[in-house]
Structure formats: C-alpha cells, structure tokens
Scaffold this active site. Structure first.
Site, short mmCIF file in Angstrom:
data_model
loop_
_atom_site.label_atom_id
_atom_site.label_comp_id
_atom_site.label_asym_id
_atom_site.label_seq_id
_atom_site.Cartn_x
_atom_site.Cartn_y
_atom_site.Cartn_z
N TRP A 17 0.60 1.51 -0.31
CA TRP A 17 1.63 1.49 0.73
C TRP A 17 1.45 2.65 1.70
O TRP A 17 1.08 3.75 1.30
CB TRP A 17 3.00 1.60 0.07
CG TRP A 17 4.12 1.90 1.03
CD1 TRP A 17 4.51 3.14 1.47
CD2 TRP A 17 4.96 0.96 1.68
NE1 TRP A 17 5.55 3.02 2.36
CE2 TRP A 17 5.85 1.69 2.51
CE3 TRP A 17 5.06 -0.43 1.65
CZ2 TRP A 17 6.83 1.07 3.29
CZ3 TRP A 17 6.03 -1.05 2.42
CH2 TRP A 17 6.90 -0.30 3.23
N MET A 18 1.75 2.40 3.00
CA MET A 18 1.77 3.46 4.01
C MET A 18 2.94 3.23 4.94
O MET A 18 3.18 2.11 5.38
CB MET A 18 0.47 3.47 4.82
CG MET A 18 0.44 4.55 5.90
SD MET A 18 -1.09 4.55 6.88
CE MET A 18 -0.83 3.09 7.91
N ASP A 20 5.41 6.30 7.52
CA ASP A 20 5.39 7.26 8.62
C ASP A 20 4.12 8.11 8.69
O ASP A 20 3.66 8.65 7.68
CB ASP A 20 6.55 8.25 8.49
CG ASP A 20 7.89 7.58 8.38
OD1 ASP A 20 7.99 6.37 8.64
OD2 ASP A 20 8.86 8.27 8.02
#
Length: 442
Positions: A17-18, A20
């Site tokens: 997950w990515m 900001d």
C-alpha cells in the site's frame, strides 16, 4: 512486475500500500521521495516510510523501507530538511490508538548524507501532543527572515505554526484557517508552506492544505492559500471564503514540495487517489500511485495572483520518446471553438467522451469531466464541470498525459489541472478528439 494498470512514469511501489508523499528532499543531485507505506498489505495498515530516488523525476529507484513503527507508534506523514552544515533530518508523526481515539506526536530522525541510515532522536517526541486528537503531518522549512525553523502541522480544522532554532525545542506561534477556505467533516491534512516570487519580484507565500472530504471534485483534494508569512503567522491575501484548488480532478491529494537548498522553482508531487475509494482500486500487487511532478509558479490573472503548475521538461521528453500503443503518452491539443461549440475527448478506444471542452462565451469555457463507475468502487463515477478562461486570441491549449489509466489534463498554461484515475478494459486504447455543435448529442 507487469500489471495492467501499473504506470510507467508515475511512481508506484513494487508491492504493498502507498498513500501520501512525505519527506521529499533534493540533495546531491538526487530527488528523494518518501511515502506512506504498508509493505505487507495492499490495504492501509501500520504506516512505514517507503523510499524512492530519482535523478531526473522520470525514472525512480525504489529503496529499502526507511522508517518503521516504534514504541511511540506508527510513522505518519512528515518532511525532510537539510541544515546549513549539510545534516539531513526527517520529521514524522508518531501515531497510536488510545481506545477509539488517535494520539499523535511529532518526532525527529537523524539521517546520513546518502539517506540510507536513520536514527531516532533520543528525546522524541520533540513536539508533544497539546490535547488535540488530530495533530499530525509536520512540514518543516527554514525561515530566513527570522533565522528559525518553522513547522506547519495539522491541528484539526486549522494549521498550527511552531518555531525552533535547534530542531529540538519548539514554540507555538499561531494557527491559521478555522474560518478560511473549504472545510468539511474531516480534518485538514498534509500542510506545506512555500515562499515564491511573483512576476514583479515580490515574495509571497503559498500554504498547501489537504482536505480529506468535501473537496471540489468530491472526496479528498488539495486547496491552497496565497498570502504573507512573517515567521509568526500566515495572513491570507484573499477573502476568507475564497477557494483555490491545486487540482480540480478526483485524484490529487496531499501534495508536497521537495526541500531544495539550490533555490530552484518548487516541485510538487501528490498522491493520485481519493480516500473515498482508494482501498478498492483494482490493482494486484500494489495499491497507490503518485502524480507527475510539477514545477510551481506564480502568475498574474484577472482575479489576482494564482498558482500555475507545469510538468518539467525531463518528464515531457520522456513521454515524447515513447512510440507505439503502450498506453503511456502525451498529447498537446489545440481547441478552436466558436461560442456554442464543444470538443469531446474520448480515451482508451471508448465511444463516450471522458472530457468535454465547451466555449460558453467569448471569454469563458468549461471542461466537463466524466467517469463511469467501476464494480466494487463506490462513488467512483462522476460528471461535473470546471470553469476556466477562454483565451482572447488563439486556441485553448490543453496538455494530456495518459499513463496506463492515470490521466492528467492541464489547461490555461498550468492554472487548471484535472487528475483522474480510470480502470478501462483497454488502457492502451486510442484517443479520439471530435469538435461539434453543443446541440448535438455528446
């Protein structure tokens, strides 16, 4: 690793997950992009800082995870700075859950020059929680006028400013925003504070603020304020109800600029997603992608000074060098419209238009942005319009970037951007541009 919707020139992690972007800094000729990351899941989980590096803002090398959760909590967003003697420091929010409430403090990390080793400050947190549930995302800058470091930090529906001479002891200065700009039921997030020169040479300050819901395009988005900052407080140059947007699309959030001691034009990158549906996007090994980098400039308009964003030459050249139906391309579009005419732009070999540019009057136009729904992604479909000025002479110039379903459409020399994710059946499909009378069916 090959995936249908993996972009070529927009950074995305190999796996996990990515969200900001954070800790962005240019040092020794390299751009370092840190980012909110869960390496073990494609859903938002315990936050780490992922890390990537580029020398040209085009090709990104993903590096080992930089920051891991500690006894103070997981690692929420923050920033990076270079001191006058060349030391590199990271600031982040340590996040814990106390029952059903968040508890957040600001922490300092010392890094080596290569940004490969990271050591926590023994006295962390350097800024304790003042009794606010939402207290996060420290952006640290150097303020030359007062010869101090300034930290901008989210304080619920406002941005707090702190000052320090040693990066350890911080003093609260002021807060901005409770009655300014757009507010919603969620907090403001991910502030950034940037000094810029107007065309007349005078210095102005831009305050970037993420709004988690209720933005222009619905859901999360990025607004900005233009004003003055004296090292103590930010004063808005516009009326409190004025709303200025970095991007009018659905998928541009938490924009941050690179800390750069070279004094170049500020360069920003945003997370190209929306909290409304970010956890449901149909990628496989990874989830989350960044926008293209954009150079920020102040320009004079009929409404006063405004922020324009332009894609760097290196990125434009990389798109131009591609050939064939790869699904990654750039196209300049000159729109010549009489009043009452419109130009339809259809992508991915689809029949229905994704953008409709319409000339409303001699001096005004709209760009209608349209997106069909995707199964399993609530509130993904949209249909709304963005107002813009039609040039007094010549065509309306658009620049279109398409990268395996991620689309960024710019207009008005960078004053207007619309960034939207699409998940089409054929990401490498063709673009069709048709001009017609408004009365004809689009």
């Amino acid at each position: 690793m090959s995936e249908k919707f993996r972009p070529k020139f927009h950074f995305a992690p190999r796996a996990g997950w990515m969200n900001d972007p954070n800790g962005m800094i240019r040092v020794d000729g390299a751009y370092h992009l840190f980012f909110q990351h869960d390496p073990d899941s494609t859903l938002h989980g315990p936050m780490h800082w992922g890390h990537a590096r580029s020398t040209d803002l085009v090709n990104w090398e993903e590096l080992p995870v930089a920051l891991y959760p500690t006894e103070l909590g997981t690692c929420f967003s923050g920033s990076a700075i270079e001191t006058g003697n060349g030391e590199l420091k990271l600031f982040y929010t340590a996040h814990q859950r106390h029952g059903d409430r968040d508890f957040q403090t600001q922490c300092l990390v010392h890094a080596d020059r290569a940004l490969t080793t990271f050591a926590s400050e023994p006295g962390n947190p350097v800024v304790a929680n003042p009794g606010i549930e939402c207290f996060r995302d420290p952006k640290v800058i150097w303020h030359a006028g007062t010869a101090r470091w300034i930290m901008a930090v989210t304080q619920g529906q406002s941005i707090g400013f702190y000052s320090s001479t040693d990066l350890i002891d911080w003093t609260f200065e002021s807060a901005f925003g409770e009655t300014e700009g757009r507010h919603s039921d969620g907090p403001w997030e991910c502030p950034d504070l940037v000094a810029m020169r107007a065309p007349d040479g005078f210095e102005h300050w831009i305050l970037l603020v993420g709004i988690g819901s209720g933005a222009y395009g619905h859901g999360s988005g990025g607004q900005y304020f233009l004003g003055q900052f004296d090292g103590h407080r930010f004063v808005n140059a516009n009326t409190p109800e004025t709303e200025l947007w970095l991007d009018y699309g659905r998928d541009s959030y938490a924009a941050q600029t690179f800390f750069d001691r070279m004094g170049a034009a500020p360069v920003s990158i945003a997370w190209a997603s929306n909290w409304t549906y970010a956890r449901a996007t149909p990628t496989q090994a990874f989830r989350g992608v960044m926008s293209l980098p954009k150079e920020m400039h102040l320009v004079e308009t009929g409404q006063g000074l405004r922020l324009a964003q332009r894609v760097p030459a290196s990125v434009k050249q990389a798109f131009a060098a591609l050939a064939g139906p790869t699904g990654t391309y750039r196209q300049d579009i000159a729109v010549n419209l009489a009043v009452g005419q419109q130009t339809n732009i259809a992508l991915f070999s689809e029949q229905a238009p994704h953008f409709i540019v319409q000339r409303i009057s001699g001096a005004s136009a709209t760009i209608r942005t349209i997106r069909a729904g995707v199964t399993g992604m609530p509130d993904f479909a949209h249909d709304y319009a963005v107002d813009l000025a039609y040039p007094a002479e010549g065509p309306l110039a658009l620049e279109l970037y398409v990268d395996r379903g991620l689309v960024e459409l710019g207009s008005s020399d960078g004053l207007v951007w619309i960034t939207n994710l699409f998940f089409p059946e054929h990401p490498a499909g063709e673009v069709a541009i048709v001009t017609r009378e408004e009365t004809e069916n689009a």
